[in-house]
Design a protein around this motif. Structure first.
Motif, mmCIF file in Angstrom:
data_model
loop_
_atom_site.group_PDB
_atom_site.id
_atom_site.type_symbol
_atom_site.label_atom_id
_atom_site.label_comp_id
_atom_site.label_asym_id
_atom_site.label_seq_id
_atom_site.Cartn_x
_atom_site.Cartn_y
_atom_site.Cartn_z
ATOM 1 N N VAL A 151 33.527 40.979 64.459
ATOM 2 C CA VAL A 151 34.116 40.279 63.319
ATOM 3 C C VAL A 151 35.402 40.974 62.872
ATOM 4 O O VAL A 151 36.423 40.319 62.587
ATOM 5 C CB VAL A 151 33.101 40.208 62.154
ATOM 6 C CG1 VAL A 151 33.783 39.695 60.885
ATOM 7 C CG2 VAL A 151 31.931 39.311 62.522
ATOM 8 N N ILE A 152 35.382 42.314 62.841
ATOM 9 C CA ILE A 152 36.564 43.065 62.404
ATOM 10 C C ILE A 152 37.720 42.872 63.381
ATOM 11 O O ILE A 152 38.860 42.594 62.975
ATOM 12 C CB ILE A 152 36.228 44.554 62.251
ATOM 13 C CG1 ILE A 152 35.267 44.761 61.078
ATOM 14 C CG2 ILE A 152 37.497 45.374 62.048
ATOM 15 C CD1 ILE A 152 34.766 46.190 60.949
ATOM 16 N N THR A 153 37.457 43.034 64.676
ATOM 17 C CA THR A 153 38.543 43.000 65.669
ATOM 18 C C THR A 153 39.033 41.585 65.970
ATOM 19 O O THR A 153 40.227 41.385 66.217
ATOM 20 C CB THR A 153 38.090 43.658 66.981
ATOM 21 O OG1 THR A 153 36.868 43.039 67.431
ATOM 22 C CG2 THR A 153 37.851 45.138 66.779
ATOM 23 N N LEU A 154 38.146 40.601 65.953
ATOM 24 C CA LEU A 154 38.535 39.250 66.344
ATOM 25 C C LEU A 154 38.887 38.347 65.175
ATOM 26 O O LEU A 154 39.494 37.286 65.365
ATOM 27 C CB LEU A 154 37.412 38.599 67.160
ATOM 28 C CG LEU A 154 37.010 39.325 68.455
ATOM 29 C CD1 LEU A 154 35.901 38.559 69.171
ATOM 30 C CD2 LEU A 154 38.207 39.514 69.371
ATOM 31 N N PHE A 155 38.546 38.759 63.935
ATOM 32 C CA PHE A 155 38.822 37.898 62.787
ATOM 33 C C PHE A 155 39.583 38.618 61.680
ATOM 34 O O PHE A 155 40.670 38.193 61.270
ATOM 35 C CB PHE A 155 37.507 37.335 62.237
ATOM 36 C CG PHE A 155 37.698 36.456 61.030
ATOM 37 C CD1 PHE A 155 38.264 35.192 61.157
ATOM 38 C CD2 PHE A 155 37.335 36.902 59.765
ATOM 39 C CE1 PHE A 155 38.455 34.379 60.037
ATOM 40 C CE2 PHE A 155 37.523 36.099 58.644
ATOM 41 C CZ PHE A 155 38.082 34.837 58.782
ATOM 42 N N LEU A 156 39.036 39.737 61.188
ATOM 43 C CA LEU A 156 39.636 40.389 60.025
ATOM 44 C C LEU A 156 41.003 40.990 60.333
ATOM 45 O O LEU A 156 41.936 40.875 59.519
ATOM 46 C CB LEU A 156 38.684 41.470 59.490
ATOM 47 C CG LEU A 156 37.364 40.960 58.893
ATOM 48 C CD1 LEU A 156 36.554 42.118 58.331
ATOM 49 C CD2 LEU A 156 37.629 39.917 57.809
ATOM 50 N N ILE A 157 41.124 41.678 61.475
ATOM 51 C CA ILE A 157 42.419 42.293 61.811
ATOM 52 C C ILE A 157 43.506 41.238 62.005
ATOM 53 O O ILE A 157 44.619 41.377 61.463
ATOM 54 C CB ILE A 157 42.280 43.207 63.039
ATOM 55 C CG1 ILE A 157 41.447 44.441 62.687
ATOM 56 C CG2 ILE A 157 43.651 43.621 63.561
ATOM 57 C CD1 ILE A 157 41.256 45.404 63.825
ATOM 58 N N PRO A 158 43.261 40.146 62.755
ATOM 59 C CA PRO A 158 44.287 39.098 62.843
ATOM 60 C C PRO A 158 44.642 38.514 61.476
ATOM 61 O O PRO A 158 45.824 38.247 61.206
ATOM 62 C CB PRO A 158 43.638 38.046 63.738
ATOM 63 C CG PRO A 158 42.695 38.817 64.597
ATOM 64 C CD PRO A 158 42.154 39.881 63.700
ATOM 65 N N CYS A 159 43.636 38.331 60.602
ATOM 66 C CA CYS A 159 43.923 37.816 59.261
ATOM 67 C C CYS A 159 44.772 38.802 58.462
ATOM 68 O O CYS A 159 45.681 38.401 57.718
ATOM 69 C CB CYS A 159 42.616 37.526 58.523
ATOM 70 S SG CYS A 159 41.722 36.089 59.153
ATOM 71 N N ALA A 160 44.487 40.112 58.624
ATOM 72 C CA ALA A 160 45.256 41.131 57.918
ATOM 73 C C ALA A 160 46.707 41.142 58.396
ATOM 74 O O ALA A 160 47.637 41.321 57.595
ATOM 75 C CB ALA A 160 44.616 42.496 58.115
ATOM 76 N N ILE A 161 46.919 40.939 59.688
ATOM 77 C CA ILE A 161 48.287 40.904 60.222
ATOM 78 C C ILE A 161 49.052 39.704 59.676
ATOM 79 O O ILE A 161 50.229 39.805 59.298
ATOM 80 C CB ILE A 161 48.239 40.868 61.763
ATOM 81 C CG1 ILE A 161 47.671 42.180 62.302
ATOM 82 C CG2 ILE A 161 49.634 40.619 62.336
ATOM 83 C CD1 ILE A 161 47.479 42.190 63.808
ATOM 84 N N VAL A 162 48.383 38.546 59.611
ATOM 85 C CA VAL A 162 49.022 37.356 59.044
ATOM 86 C C VAL A 162 49.368 37.576 57.575
ATOM 87 O O VAL A 162 50.462 37.224 57.109
ATOM 88 C CB VAL A 162 48.101 36.126 59.201
ATOM 89 C CG1 VAL A 162 48.676 34.931 58.443
ATOM 90 C CG2 VAL A 162 47.926 35.783 60.673
ATOM 91 N N ALA A 163 48.431 38.177 56.826
ATOM 92 C CA ALA A 163 48.684 38.441 55.413
ATOM 93 C C ALA A 163 49.835 39.425 55.230
ATOM 94 O O ALA A 163 50.662 39.287 54.313
ATOM 95 C CB ALA A 163 47.413 38.981 54.755
ATOM 96 N N LEU A 164 49.903 40.431 56.114
ATOM 97 C CA LEU A 164 50.974 41.426 56.023
ATOM 98 C C LEU A 164 52.341 40.799 56.288
ATOM 99 O O LEU A 164 53.352 41.227 55.730
ATOM 100 C CB LEU A 164 50.709 42.557 57.020
ATOM 101 C CG LEU A 164 51.589 43.806 56.903
ATOM 102 C CD1 LEU A 164 51.365 44.484 55.560
ATOM 103 C CD2 LEU A 164 51.267 44.782 58.036
#
Length: 488
Positions: free
Chosen positions: A303-316
């Motif tokens: 969940v962290i590598t495939l969902f949360l990290i991509p979402c964090a990059i988009v938010a950044l």
């Protein structure tokens, strides 16, 4: 030869290791592998070579094992055919033999960047005809030390010390994080001289460099790429232990600490190898999720590598200032790296190394003769096709052992698999920027731990754990009434 102040401390710790046995020796060895910029001994006669504390402590580790017959037998069994230790020993012994014969056989056959250092500790920046040098001897000594470390650690793992060794590696990973914080703190307060006591080796130190406003984290090492490679190895080890719920609390804490420093160390090596390692762990977790048994940590990691990290990059990307700083860092460390002076130099090293491989008819120029900027290029140019195949066979046998179904202790198998992951992470980092064929004592420790935990031809009786730490006289007497190994 001259002994540095830190060398006297290392000698004292070595003597205590011989007296106190395996646990003390392993603890000091694991922590000493962090002192990559320190020198216990200086050897001006060998081109200004520096002997690191960890390499000096290996000598005492071996002596401590030899004084205890149970550990001696386990050490010798760890390099028996057909286990991974046999192929590692074959690779190293072949490399040592090549360091004497091949530079003389192919002297003048091609141009190389030499691995030898001058009296000031600097390597030549000018290509010269292939010839024997002081690095042939020094690299041979280092590789023999790697073999000794591998064999002893593997033997101790066979005797039931796997959990203890794993704990020491976790502690070392936390210490690595702490030293990174100290490195940043002393840099920001202009007190970097406080770390000079562990930065006394005869190497070029890149301890005060910045990229795009970010301080390059070096910790107790000479440069950021080495710190990144070591931190990535620890991250791989602790992450898999957390995934497999082995010492999960402290392993998870260590993973949480060491992970961000890899991102912030500004090392191209760590970034590229880190992507490979994350992909490796994603595949591992997907395999567990499909074929089982999957646990909550496996699902959490996916969940962290495939969902949360991509979402964090988009938010950044929605925060211009933060995104521009991050984009500048990525551009400098990745896309612009090959166009930099360092990138051009490393490309030239690899080019001449591969030319040397061809000019020596694939035999190689001999261990320690050629400097490269990739472990693969260094293998081919120094020990040739034969040495490269021997190392590949060793690595394959190690990885194959982790994938084999084990009917023994689940925890021991998980520790062995974690050690394999850490070993592969180090090979991946070295394949990007390694200048020679010596992967270091941390690699020997993790590979030895993996080989010992995943051994199938012999398995220790846990009763030998206390036997292995007895005095030589007590041990030799007890051996007459306590079996050492059971075969299956």
């Amino acid at each position: 030869m001259s002994i540095e102040p830190i060398g006297f401390i290392v000698l004292l710790l070595g003597l205590l290791s011989m007296v106190n046995g395996a646990r003390f020796a392993v603890t000091t060895l694991c922590l000493s592998t962090l002192l990559g910029a320190a020198a216990a001994l200086q050897l001006p006669a060998l081109g200004g070579s520096s002997i690191q504390p960890s390499h000096l402590l290996v000598l005492f580790l071996v002596v401590a094992a030899l004084l205890r017959p149970a550990q001696t037998q386990a050490t010798l069994a760890s390099i028996a055919y057909p286990g991974p230790g046999f192929w590692f020993a074959a690779y190293i012994l072949f490399s040592v033999a090549s360091s004497f014969f091949l530079p003389r056989i192919f002297a003048g056959a091609t141009l190389v960047y030499s691995s030898a250092r001058d009296a000031t500790g600097m390597m030549s920046t000018v290509a010269a005809p292939l010839s024997p040098g002081s690095s042939n001897l020094s690299q041979s000594v280092y590789l023999l030390g790697d073999l000794a470390c591998f064999a002893v650690v593997s033997g101790l793992a066979r005797l039931g010390y796997a959990r203890f060794i794993a704990l020491q590696l976790i502690v070392a990973s936390i210490a690595c994080f702490a030293l990174a914080l100290i490195d940043i703190g002393t840099f920001l307060t202009d007190q970097s001289y406080l770390l000079d006591v562990i930065r006394n080796a005869n190497y070029t130190m890149h301890t005060a460099e910045t990229i795009s406003g970010f301080k390059r984290i070096v910790g107790p090492f000479p440069e950021a790429s080495i710190y990144g490679a070591v931190a990535l190895a620890y991250f791989s080890f602790t992450l898999l232990l957390w995934l497999e719920r082995v010492q999960s609390r402290i392993a998870g804490l260590a993973t949480l600490f060491i992970g961000p420093t890899i991102v912030l160390c500004t090392s191209t090596t760590a970034y590229i190898a880190g992507i490979f390692v994350v992909c490796m762990f994603v595949l591992f977790c997907l395999k567990r999720l499909i074929s089982g048994p999957a646990t909550t940590p496996h699902v959490t990691f996916l969940v962290i590598t495939l969902f949360l990290i991509p979402c964090a990059i988009v938010a950044l990307s929605l925060v211009p200032d933060a995104w521009n700083s991050l984009a500048g860092l990525m551009s400098t460390t990745l896309s612009d790296k090959l166009q930099s002076q360092s990138g051009e130099e490393r490309t030239a090293w690899n080019t001449l190394a591969l030319i040397a491989f061809v000019d020596t008819a694939t035999f190689g120029a001999g261990l320690g003769t050629v400097r490269a900027s990739s472990f693969i290029a260094a293998l081919l140019s120094n020990v040739g096709l034969t040495g490269t195949l021997l190392f590949a066979t060793f690595l394959y046998s190690l990885a194959r052992a982790s994938g084999r179904h084990m009917s023994g202790d689940r925890e021991t198998h998980a520790i062995g698999t974690a050690a394999v992951m850490a070993s592969i992470a180090q090979v991946a980092s070295a394949a990007i920027s390694g200048s020679g064929t010596d992967l270091g004592l941390l690699f020997s420790t993790t590979a030895g731990l993996a080989a010992g935990c995943l051994a199938t031809n012999t398995s220790p009786w846990r009763a030998t754990r206390s036997l292995a730490n007895r005095t030589p006289l007590e041990t030799s007497t007890s051996l007459m009434r306590a079996p050492m190994f059971s075969t299956r």
